[in-house]
Design a protein around this motif. Structure first.
Motif, PDB file in Angstrom:
ATOM      1  N   MET A 162       0.845  -1.191   0.000  1.00 15.32           N
ATOM      2  CA  MET A 162       0.000   0.000   0.000  1.00 15.32           C
ATOM      3  C   MET A 162       0.887   1.249   0.000  1.00 15.32           C
ATOM      4  N   ARG A 163       0.325   2.352  -0.567  1.00 16.18           N
ATOM      5  CA  ARG A 163       1.115   3.588  -0.647  1.00 16.18           C
ATOM      6  C   ARG A 163       0.784   4.487   0.551  1.00 16.18           C
ATOM      7  N   ALA A 164       1.813   5.162   1.051  1.00 20.85           N
ATOM      8  CA  ALA A 164       1.620   6.086   2.176  1.00 20.85           C
ATOM      9  C   ALA A 164       2.480   7.319   1.937  1.00 20.85           C
ATOM     10  N   ILE A 165       2.082   8.428   2.564  1.00 20.85           N
ATOM     11  CA  ILE A 165       2.938   9.620   2.549  1.00 20.85           C
ATOM     12  C   ILE A 165       3.875   9.511   3.744  1.00 20.85           C
ATOM     13  N   VAL A 166       5.174   9.614   3.493  1.00 22.10           N
ATOM     14  CA  VAL A 166       6.160   9.493   4.574  1.00 22.10           C
ATOM     15  C   VAL A 166       7.210  10.597   4.440  1.00 22.10           C
ATOM     16  N   TYR A 167       7.995  10.778   5.523  1.00 18.79           N
ATOM     17  CA  TYR A 167       9.183  11.641   5.431  1.00 18.79           C
ATOM     18  C   TYR A 167      10.283  11.088   6.325  1.00 18.79           C
ATOM     19  N   ASP A 168      11.527  11.398   5.914  1.00 21.11           N
ATOM     20  CA  ASP A 168      12.692  10.824   6.594  1.00 21.11           C
ATOM     21  C   ASP A 168      13.489  11.869   7.370  1.00 21.11           C
ATOM     22  N   ARG A 169      13.050  13.136   7.311  1.00 23.09           N
ATOM     23  CA  ARG A 169      13.712  14.182   8.104  1.00 23.09           C
ATOM     24  C   ARG A 169      12.720  15.313   8.304  1.00 23.09           C
ATOM     25  N   TYR A 170      12.939  16.097   9.374  1.00 20.31           N
ATOM     26  CA  TYR A 170      12.091  17.267   9.590  1.00 20.31           C
ATOM     27  C   TYR A 170      12.397  18.297   8.512  1.00 20.31           C
ATOM     28  N   GLU A 225       5.850   3.023  -1.103  1.00 20.92           N
ATOM     29  CA  GLU A 225       5.166   1.718  -0.992  1.00 20.92           C
ATOM     30  C   GLU A 225       5.590   1.069   0.326  1.00 20.92           C
ATOM     31  N   LEU A 226       4.612   0.706   1.165  1.00 22.88           N
ATOM     32  CA  LEU A 226       4.901   0.066   2.457  1.00 22.88           C
ATOM     33  C   LEU A 226       4.092  -1.225   2.561  1.00 22.88           C
ATOM     34  N   PRO A 227       4.509  -2.142   3.442  1.00 24.94           N
ATOM     35  CA  PRO A 227       3.700  -3.353   3.631  1.00 24.94           C
ATOM     36  C   PRO A 227       2.333  -2.995   4.211  1.00 24.94           C
ATOM     37  N   SER A 228       1.306  -3.751   3.851  1.00 19.74           N
ATOM     38  CA  SER A 228      -0.016  -3.513   4.447  1.00 19.74           C
ATOM     39  C   SER A 228       0.041  -3.766   5.942  1.00 19.74           C
ATOM     40  N   PRO A 229      -0.542  -2.871   6.758  1.00 21.65           N
ATOM     41  CA  PRO A 229      -0.556  -3.137   8.203  1.00 21.65           C
ATOM     42  C   PRO A 229      -1.539  -4.261   8.526  1.00 21.65           C
ATOM     43  N   VAL A 230      -1.262  -4.962   9.613  1.00 18.00           N
ATOM     44  CA  VAL A 230      -2.138  -6.069  10.044  1.00 18.00           C
ATOM     45  C   VAL A 230      -2.742  -5.683  11.390  1.00 18.00           C
ATOM     46  N   PRO A 231      -4.081  -5.723  11.507  1.00 20.35           N
ATOM     47  CA  PRO A 231      -4.690  -5.268  12.762  1.00 20.35           C
ATOM     48  C   PRO A 231      -4.368  -6.207  13.928  1.00 20.35           C
ATOM     49  N   ALA A 232      -3.876  -5.637  15.021  1.00 21.53           N
ATOM     50  CA  ALA A 232      -3.654  -6.394  16.257  1.00 21.53           C
ATOM     51  C   ALA A 232      -4.997  -6.525  16.972  1.00 21.53           C
ATOM     52  N   ALA A 233      -4.992  -7.233  18.105  1.00 24.93           N
ATOM     53  CA  ALA A 233      -6.235  -7.354  18.887  1.00 24.93           C
ATOM     54  C   ALA A 233      -6.751  -5.963  19.237  1.00 24.93           C
ATOM     55  N   GLY A 234      -8.051  -5.752  19.052  1.00 20.58           N
ATOM     56  CA  GLY A 234      -8.660  -4.455  19.366  1.00 20.58           C
ATOM     57  C   GLY A 234      -8.554  -3.441  18.243  1.00 20.58           C
TER      58      GLY A 234
END
Ligand SMILES: NC(=O)c1ccc[n+]([C@@H]2O[C@H](COP(=O)([O-])OP(=O)(O)OC[C@H]3O[C@@H](n4cnc5c(N)ncnc54)[C@H](OP(=O)(O)O)[C@@H]3O)[C@@H](O)[C@H]2O)c1
Length: 315
Positions: free
Chosen positions: A1-9, A19-28
């Motif tokens: 999945m695509r996300a907006i990210v930054y590596d420095r202020y 492109e990042l891995p899809s997150p997996v929902p934890a309990a709750g």
């Protein structure tokens, strides 16, 4: 999945699509497939490095707290939502991550989206709407018939503060620049003042609640304009305000700092008002996912009318 990210202020130019891995929902947790998100000054302040003490320079950082989308998966123990539900909500604390195609949120950070609300309008509601609600109802203890002044009624928080103060039965006066007086009137303000001409700080003005949304009025200046038991509420987490929040706790005239809290009960209150037509979003503009930087630059002018929303996916 695509996300907006930054590596420095830094400036909006540090933002990139990754492109990042899809997150997996934890309990709750609930995985939301994001349709729309919204910007807040908080995103820009963190990106500029203003909250290093809490963000601690951990990179890459994701962006965004407000979300509207569709439930894609649920973790164990989630009972309030099912796959396919349309939801909206606010991610709590500092991590962010709603300006992405997918995000995992706690179930209590979400509520069902009112069906007649678009995803863009729903994404505009959470952080700013919760701030206005919690500032007026919880910190200000605003009651029907009381007089409230909303300093800065035309921005992200202000447009909801006007409507929520009306819903709570108050007499609402608001300040804005001249160009936004009509907007504030259309949202339900009884009186609208150009802050260049009139600021509501006259001693004896008798405000039951003075909500300093914009954050340029100190308690020491506002105090004499409050009613004998009036409350000043600020959005700005300055040391001075945090100290006064504690020191005036049992005083007749109190100073309070609102710190927005994401929770399902208050999100449901916003949803009910939105469904009933009592609360409407005001969208300054809707910006494509790949142009988040230009949206942030606009928020940073401090002249946005209502919310800047990010269109993340169309279906
Ligand atoms: N503590 C918390 O939990 C919390 C939560 C949310 C937000 N906040 C803070 O609350 C503040 C407001 O947030 P927001 O999202 O509403 O910001 P915003 O959308 O960027 O506010 C823009 C608005 O500010 C108005 N403005 C500019 N100069 C002004 C002045 N001198 N007096 C009064 N209004 C003025 C503008 O109206 P004109 O164009 O008409 O001047 C514009 O409509 C920010 O500092 C934000 O960081 C804190």
């Amino acid at each position: 999945m695509r996300a907006i990210v930054y590596d420095r202020y830094g400036p909006p130019e540090v933002l990139e699509v990754r492109e990042l891995p899809s997150p997996v929902p934890a309990a709750g947790e609930v995985l939301v497939r994001v349709r729309a998100a919204a910007l807040n000054p908080k995103d820009s302040l963190i990106r500029k490095g203003k909250f290093r003490a809490v963000t601690r320079g951990r990179f890459p950082r994701l962006l965004g707290y407000d979300v509207a989308g569709v439930v894609g998966a649920v973790g164990e123990r989630v009972t309030r939502f099912r796959v396919g539900d349309d939801v909206f909500g606010m991610k709590q604390a500092w991590a962010g991550g709603t300006i992405a195609e997918e995000v995992c949120m706690l179930g209590d950070e979400l509520a069902l989206k009112p069906p007649k609300l678009s995803f863009e309008d729903a994404a505009a509601l959470p952080l700013a709407g919760l701030t206005a609600l919690q500032a007026l109802r919880d910190e200000g203890r605003l009651k029907p018939g009381q007089k409230v002044l909303i300093n800065g009624g035309s921005g992200g928080v202000g447009v909801f503060a006007i409507q929520i103060a009306r819903a709570l039965g108050a007499h609402v006066t608001t300040t804005s620049s001249a160009r936004n007086l009509e907007l504030c009137r259309s949202l339900g303000a009884h009186e609208t003042w150009d802050y260049a001409a009139k600021n509501g700080l006259e001693p004896g003005a008798g405000w039951d609640v003075f909500f300093d949304v914009f954050g340029n009025r100190r308690f020491s200046v506002v105090r004499a304009a409050l009613s004998p038991t009036g409350t000043y509420v600020s959005t700005v987490p300055a040391v001075n305000t945090a100290v006064l929040h504690v020191l005036t706790r049992f005083s007749a005239r109190r100073a309070r700092l609102v710190v927005v809290n994401s929770n399902g009960r208050d999100l449901e209150q916003l949803a009910q008002w939105a469904h009933a037509g009592t609360l409407a979003a005001v969208l300054d503009r809707v910006v494509p996912f790949t142009e988040v930087g230009s949206g942030q630059a606009h928020v940073e002018t401090k002249r946005a009318r209502g919310k800047v929303v990010i269109a993340v996916a169309s279906s």
